[in-house]
Design an enzyme around this catalytic site. Sequence first.
Site, PDB file in Angstrom:
ATOM      1  N   PRO A 100       0.823  -1.209   0.000  1.00 26.64           N
ATOM      2  CA  PRO A 100       0.000   0.000   0.000  1.00 26.64           C
ATOM      3  C   PRO A 100       0.855   1.255   0.000  1.00 26.64           C
ATOM      4  O   PRO A 100       1.852   1.350   0.714  1.00 26.64           O
ATOM      5  CB  PRO A 100      -0.788  -0.130   1.311  1.00 26.64           C
ATOM      6  N   GLU A 101       0.452   2.217  -0.835  1.00 26.80           N
ATOM      7  CA  GLU A 101       1.156   3.484  -0.918  1.00 26.80           C
ATOM      8  C   GLU A 101       0.323   4.557  -0.213  1.00 26.80           C
ATOM      9  O   GLU A 101      -0.664   4.261   0.450  1.00 26.80           O
ATOM     10  CB  GLU A 101       1.421   3.823  -2.388  1.00 26.80           C
TER      11      GLU A 101
END
Length: 291
Positions: A2-3
């Site tokens: 996840p960014e």
Amino acid sequence: MPELPEVETVRRGLIPAMEGRRILSARTNRPDLRFAFPERMAERLTGTQVERLDRRAKYLLVRLGSGETLLMHLGMSGRFSILAEDMARQPGDFVYAPPANPAHDHVVLDLEGGVRVTYNDPRRFGFMTLFDTGEEAANPYLAQLGPEPDSNLFSGPHLAAALKGRRSPIKTALLDQRVVAGLGNIYVCEALWRARISPKRQAYTIAGERAERLAVAVRNVIAEAIDAGGSTLRDYAGADGALGYFQHRFDAYGREGEACRGSSGNEGCGAPIIRLVQQGRSTFYCPACQR
């Protein structure tokens, strides 16, 4: 992994479940994730009030009434689920992820109002730690981070100064969290496509109008991804179980062999998107449009 948009989506989903509530009990079902849990973590969390949920780059920061901050990183497959007596499931135009396997429930927080927040992580690449809130500038995970993409500190001149003298490819340089916080592989590819900049271009050449163009592209792609609830490729789901849908708007990432199309204010040239590997990560770009 996840960014920034995915982590921000999780933060927003956790706010109504956690902010202003006291943690009545905390339980860890194993001694570690990627790293060992802090000493007496469950005991230190129990009885304290959640004052605020923040985010810095890809880290969630739970500000506690005890004067400590719980720092959490989702790793590759970490996700939170919420069970609540007084909260309806959050609506949205999303497809919901299947329930997480309870065998991988590693941290369970019971809060006031009948709310239970559970952290589930099959691969256990996530981690949690506690630190004194006033010591954030000295925290090893936070101290060297660059500006947030939506902050006033992030701009074309900042990018030009941060990249000056760097002879690495711009794609690699943008993944350095000291340049800009929270960017990862997906959104760097998308921003470079929007800015019409080749991922192979040497970083030090990003200056002037080119730096301004890239800064705007980074800011816009992150904002749009947050509005879309992030991108779901495999394990990611928001705190309410909703899958993000920004992946349906990808202009470059994952589109190897597909035509460069008009999108995001750009005219597509029709040339095929190609894939190359830079420092072990896949890069997707249009060699005709991106120079």
